[in-house]
Design a protein around this motif. Structure first.
Motif, mmCIF file in Angstrom:
data_model
loop_
_atom_site.group_PDB
_atom_site.id
_atom_site.type_symbol
_atom_site.label_atom_id
_atom_site.label_comp_id
_atom_site.label_asym_id
_atom_site.label_seq_id
_atom_site.Cartn_x
_atom_site.Cartn_y
_atom_site.Cartn_z
ATOM 1 N N HIS A 1 34.214 3.970 66.642
ATOM 2 C CA HIS A 1 34.777 5.130 67.341
ATOM 3 C C HIS A 1 34.061 6.384 66.852
ATOM 4 C CE1 HIS A 1 37.533 8.085 68.962
ATOM 5 N NE2 HIS A 1 38.216 7.130 69.563
ATOM 6 N N PRO A 2 33.594 7.233 67.759
ATOM 7 C CA PRO A 2 32.823 8.417 67.348
ATOM 8 C C PRO A 2 33.541 9.324 66.364
ATOM 9 C CG PRO A 2 32.596 8.052 69.699
ATOM 10 C CD PRO A 2 33.635 7.075 69.227
ATOM 11 N N LYS A 3 34.864 9.353 66.419
ATOM 12 C CA LYS A 3 35.588 10.249 65.513
ATOM 13 C C LYS A 3 35.624 9.728 64.082
ATOM 14 C CE LYS A 3 40.345 8.494 66.131
ATOM 15 N NZ LYS A 3 40.561 8.060 64.749
ATOM 16 N N ASP A 4 35.344 8.432 63.893
ATOM 17 C CA ASP A 4 35.537 7.817 62.582
ATOM 18 C C ASP A 4 34.268 7.307 61.912
ATOM 19 O OD1 ASP A 4 38.345 8.116 62.410
ATOM 20 O OD2 ASP A 4 38.628 6.435 63.787
ATOM 21 N N ILE A 5 33.197 7.091 62.656
ATOM 22 C CA ILE A 5 32.007 6.534 62.034
ATOM 23 C C ILE A 5 31.424 7.538 61.042
ATOM 24 C CG2 ILE A 5 30.447 7.276 63.898
ATOM 25 C CD1 ILE A 5 28.922 4.604 63.376
ATOM 26 N N THR A 6 31.171 7.088 59.817
ATOM 27 C CA THR A 6 30.796 7.976 58.719
ATOM 28 C C THR A 6 29.347 7.756 58.294
ATOM 29 O OG1 THR A 6 31.481 6.382 57.026
ATOM 30 C CG2 THR A 6 33.172 7.911 57.862
ATOM 31 N N ASP A 7 28.811 8.739 57.596
ATOM 32 C CA ASP A 7 27.486 8.581 57.008
ATOM 33 C C ASP A 7 27.486 7.445 55.988
ATOM 34 O OD1 ASP A 7 26.771 10.713 58.556
ATOM 35 O OD2 ASP A 7 26.229 12.046 56.898
ATOM 36 N N CYS B 1 22.605 -5.459 61.050
ATOM 37 C CA CYS B 1 21.767 -5.154 62.205
ATOM 38 C C CYS B 1 21.738 -3.664 62.525
ATOM 39 C CB CYS B 1 22.240 -5.945 63.423
ATOM 40 S SG CYS B 1 21.908 -7.712 63.275
ATOM 41 N N ASN B 2 20.572 -3.242 62.969
ATOM 42 C CA ASN B 2 20.314 -1.834 63.242
ATOM 43 C C ASN B 2 20.743 -1.504 64.673
ATOM 44 O OD1 ASN B 2 19.352 0.517 62.041
ATOM 45 N ND2 ASN B 2 17.345 0.333 62.970
ATOM 46 N N TYR B 3 22.042 -1.606 64.897
ATOM 47 C CA TYR B 3 22.594 -1.435 66.248
ATOM 48 C C TYR B 3 24.043 -0.984 66.135
ATOM 49 C CZ TYR B 3 25.213 -2.905 70.362
ATOM 50 O OH TYR B 3 26.086 -2.936 71.415
ATOM 51 N N ILE B 4 24.424 -0.002 66.964
ATOM 52 C CA ILE B 4 25.790 0.524 66.947
ATOM 53 C C ILE B 4 26.277 0.713 68.384
ATOM 54 C CG2 ILE B 4 27.263 2.476 66.295
ATOM 55 C CD1 ILE B 4 25.345 2.954 63.952
ATOM 56 N N HIS B 5 27.437 0.128 68.675
ATOM 57 C CA HIS B 5 28.092 0.394 69.960
ATOM 58 C C HIS B 5 29.021 1.584 69.749
ATOM 59 C CE1 HIS B 5 29.548 -0.223 73.943
ATOM 60 N NE2 HIS B 5 30.773 -0.469 73.546
ATOM 61 N N LEU B 6 28.684 2.710 70.393
ATOM 62 C CA LEU B 6 29.385 3.975 70.153
ATOM 63 C C LEU B 6 29.832 4.570 71.492
ATOM 64 C CD1 LEU B 6 29.973 5.734 67.566
ATOM 65 C CD2 LEU B 6 28.040 7.148 68.291
ATOM 66 N N PRO B 7 30.963 4.098 72.028
ATOM 67 C CA PRO B 7 31.399 4.543 73.362
ATOM 68 C C PRO B 7 31.649 6.046 73.427
ATOM 69 C CG PRO B 7 32.597 2.581 72.666
ATOM 70 C CD PRO B 7 31.864 3.081 71.458
ATOM 71 N N VAL B 8 31.087 6.692 74.442
ATOM 72 C CA VAL B 8 31.293 8.127 74.614
ATOM 73 C C VAL B 8 32.325 8.412 75.702
ATOM 74 C CG1 VAL B 8 29.419 8.462 76.276
ATOM 75 C CG2 VAL B 8 30.133 10.358 74.808
ATOM 76 N N GLN B 9 32.350 7.605 76.760
ATOM 77 C CA GLN B 9 33.240 7.724 77.923
ATOM 78 C C GLN B 9 32.864 8.873 78.846
ATOM 79 O OE1 GLN B 9 34.710 5.136 78.276
ATOM 80 N NE2 GLN B 9 35.334 4.343 76.277
#
Length: 476
Positions: A273-279, A292-300
Motif C-alpha cells: 500500500h503506498p501509504k505504508d511502504i517504507t524505505d 525479487c526486484n518488483y513491487i505491486h503498488l496500486p495507485v487507483q
C-alpha cells in the motif's frame, strides 16, 4: 458490469497475479478416502491460498480431492466480491452446478469466501441454490457444517474474527507446479477505501505469527519449492507482537527472515500500500539478491481529489515520492505494477489526464485496469454518486489500456541484449520445445528448452520482446 481488462498480448503469459478473476480447479488426490472434494477459486491470490487451507482441513476429515466435478461429493466455489463481473460469473456457475444434482442427487454445493460473507441470505433463503455458506474466517467449522448438511439442514457460518490466521494449518498445494507457492502472512484489511468491499467481507487486519510463517517456508524449501509469494491485503502493515512484548516483527524484518531461509529461494510479496511502504522495506529488498526486484503498488488514480474521495489516505505527491524512493534505492530497472480505476465518482476529464500523466512518470511495467462500478455496501455506494457515464468510463479505460501497452513495450525493450536470471515454471503456452519462467522483475521469459527443466535457474540473453513477454536464448 465492471470488467478486468487484460490485453491480448498478455493472455498467454500471465503470472499468478495476472490470472485474477479466473477459475482454478483443485488437483486430483487418491488415497482411498470415501468422499471427493472439488474446489473452484475466483479472485485474488488470497482466495487460492484459502482453498489450500480448506483442502487441508477436509483432508483430515476423510476427503480426497478431484479435478473432475462429475466425481465430486462436495463442490465448493471460493468466491470474490471485489468486482460485479466476478459475482455474476459465480452465479452462472452455481446454476450450472445445480444441474448436476440430477445425476448426483446427494451432491453438496457450498459457497465460500467473500460472496458468502456478503450474500448469505440470498444464497440460502431467496435463491436456494446452495447447501452451505461459509465466510473466510470460519473454515475450521467446515466439518461441523458439512455434518449439518448431511443431516438434511442448510448450514451457514459467516462470523468474522479478530484472531483467526490459520497459522497452524499446513496448506495442501492445489494445482501446484512444484516451484512456486503462496504463503499467507496476514488476513483482513484496516483500510477503508471507499470503493472496496474487502474490509466488510474479510474483517479487520491481523498478522500471523512469524514463527509459523518461517516454518511453512522451510517446509516448502524442503519439498523442493524455489519461490514463495508472501500474501496480505496490505503486507507493509504486517506487525506481530508476542504476548510478552519481547518479540516484535514488522514487514521488513519478516521479509529478511524469509530471505534468510535459503539463498536459493526467491521471495516475492503482494500487495503493498503506498501509504505504508517504507524505505526500510526497500533497503531490505536491496540487501538480499533473492528478494525479487518488483513491487505491486496500486495507485487507483493519478489525481489527488479523486484519491481523497477514494479514501486512499495519500495524494499524488506522496505516491510519486514512494516511486522516487523505489527508483533511487532499487534502481530504474525495478519492476512496478499498479491497479487503476477509471471513471470514479465525479472524475473530470482533467483528472483522468492526471492518471495518464502519472503513468508516464512512473513507467509501469504492467497494470490491472478497470472502469468503476458501484459495489453495494461500500462507502462510495452510501455517500457518493456514480455519475460518470458508462461510455465515458469505457473510453477513459481504453486510453489507460493503450497508454499501458506503450509503457509495457518500452519497459520490455529495456531488457533487450541483457542477461536475466529466470526461474523455470514449465513449458511455454505455445510449444513444448520452449520453457517459460519469470525474471526478477516478474516478467515472463520464453526460451528454447535444451536440457533445462522446471525448477532450474537459467541465465537468458533477451533477444526479442512483445508487450507481455520477453524472448531469449539460454546461456549454456
Amino acid at each position: 458490469m465492471n470488467n478486468l481488462v487484460v490485453d491480448l498480448d498478455f493472455i498467454d503469459n500471465r503470472t499468478a497475479e495476472q490470472a485474477a478473476c479466473e477459475t482454478k480447479i483443485s488437483a486430483e488426490t487418491n488415497t482411498g478416502r470415501s468422499r471427493k472434494l472439488y474446489i473452484e477459486s475466483y479472485g485474488c491470490q488470497m482466495n487460492f491460498s484459502d482453498s489450500e487451507i480448506v483442502t487441508s482441513i477436509l483432508f483430515k476429515e476423510g476427503f480426497d480431492t478431484t479435478a473432475d466435478i462429475n466425481k465430486a461429493d462436495v463442490v465448493f466455489l471460493n468466491t470474490c466480491s471485489i468486482r460485479e463481473k466476478a459475482e455474476q460469473t459465480v452465479r452462472h456457475r452455481l446454476v450450472h452446478i445445480n444441474g448436476l444434482r440430477k445425476r448426483r442427487p446427494g451432491l453438496i454445493i457450498g459457497v465460500l469466501g467473500c460472496m458468502a460473507e456478503r450474500l448469505k441470505k440470498n444464497f440460502l433463503e431467496e435463491e436456494k441454490i446452495v447447501d452451505l455458506v461459509v465466510g473466510p474466517d470460519a473454515y475450521r467449522d467446515l466439518p461441523n457444517l458439512l455434518n449439518e448438511v448431511d443431516n438434511g439442514q442448510k448450514a451457514v457460518n459467516v462470523l468474522l474474527s479478530r484472531e483467526e490466521t490459520y497459522a497452524d494449518i499446513n496448506p495442501i498445494r492445489l494445482n501446484s507446479n512444484g516451484v512456486s507457492a503462496f504463503v499467507s502472512i496476514m488476513r483482513g484489511c484496516n483500510n477503508m477505501c471507499s470503493f472496496c468491499v474487502v474490509p466488510f467481507t474479510r474483517g479487520r487486519e491481523r498478522s500471523r505469527d512469524p514463527f509459523s510463517i518461517i516454518r511453512e517456508v522451510q517446509d516448502l524449501v524442503a519439498k523442493g519449492f524455489k519461490e514463495v509469494t508472501l500474501l496480505g491485503q496490505n503486507v507493509d502493515s504486517y506487525h506481530y507482537t508476542s504476548e510478552d512484548n519481547l518479540v516484535q516483527v514488522n514487514f521488513a524484518s519478516l521479509l529478511e527472515k524469509v530471505a534468510q531461509v535459503s539463498s536459493d529461494l526467491r521471495v516475492r510479496f503482494s500487495t503493498s500500500h503506498p501509504k505504508d511502504i517504507t524505505d526500510e522495506v526497500l533497503y531490505t529488498i536491496k540487501k538480499y539478491d533473492n528478494i525479487c526486484n518488483y513491487i505491486h503498488l496500486p495507485v487507483q488514480s493519478g489525481n489527488s481529489r479523486i484519491l481523497d474521495l477514494m479514501n486512499r489516505t495519500y495524494d499524488r505527491d506522496w505516491y510519486l515520492n514512494r516511486v522516487d524512493a523505489i527508483r533511487r534505492i532499487l534502481g530504474e530497472d525495478c519492476g512496478i505494477s499498479s491497479d487503476m480505476i477509471t471513471g470514479f465518482c465525479s472524475e473530470t476529464e482533467e483528472e483522468h489526464q492526471d492518471t495518464l500523466s502519472l503513468m508516464d512518470y512512473v513507467q509501469y511495467d504492467y497494470s490491472y485496469m478497470f472502469y468503476y462500478s458501484e459495489r453495494p455496501g461500500t462507502l462510495a455506494a452510501r455517500k457518493l454518486t456514480d455519475d460518470v457515464p458508462l461510455e465515458t468510463k469505457k473510453r477513459r479505460l481504453a486510453e489507460v489500456i493503450e497508454k499501458q501497452r506503450q509503457l509495457s513495450l518500452q519497459r520490455n525493450q529495456m531488457a533487450l541484449n541483457q542477461v536475466h536470471r529466470v526461474l523455470v515454471e514449465g513449458f511455454s503456452k505455445k510449444s513444448n520445445e520452449h520453457l517459460s519462467g519469470r525474471n526478477d522483475q516478474n516478467k515472463v521469459v520464453v526460451f528454447p528448452k535444451l536440457h533445462f527443466k522446471k525448477g532450474d535457474y537459467v541465465d537468458v540473453l533477451i533477444t526479442d520482446c512483445s508487450v507481455g513477454t520477453l524472448m531469449g536464448e539460454p546461456l549454456i
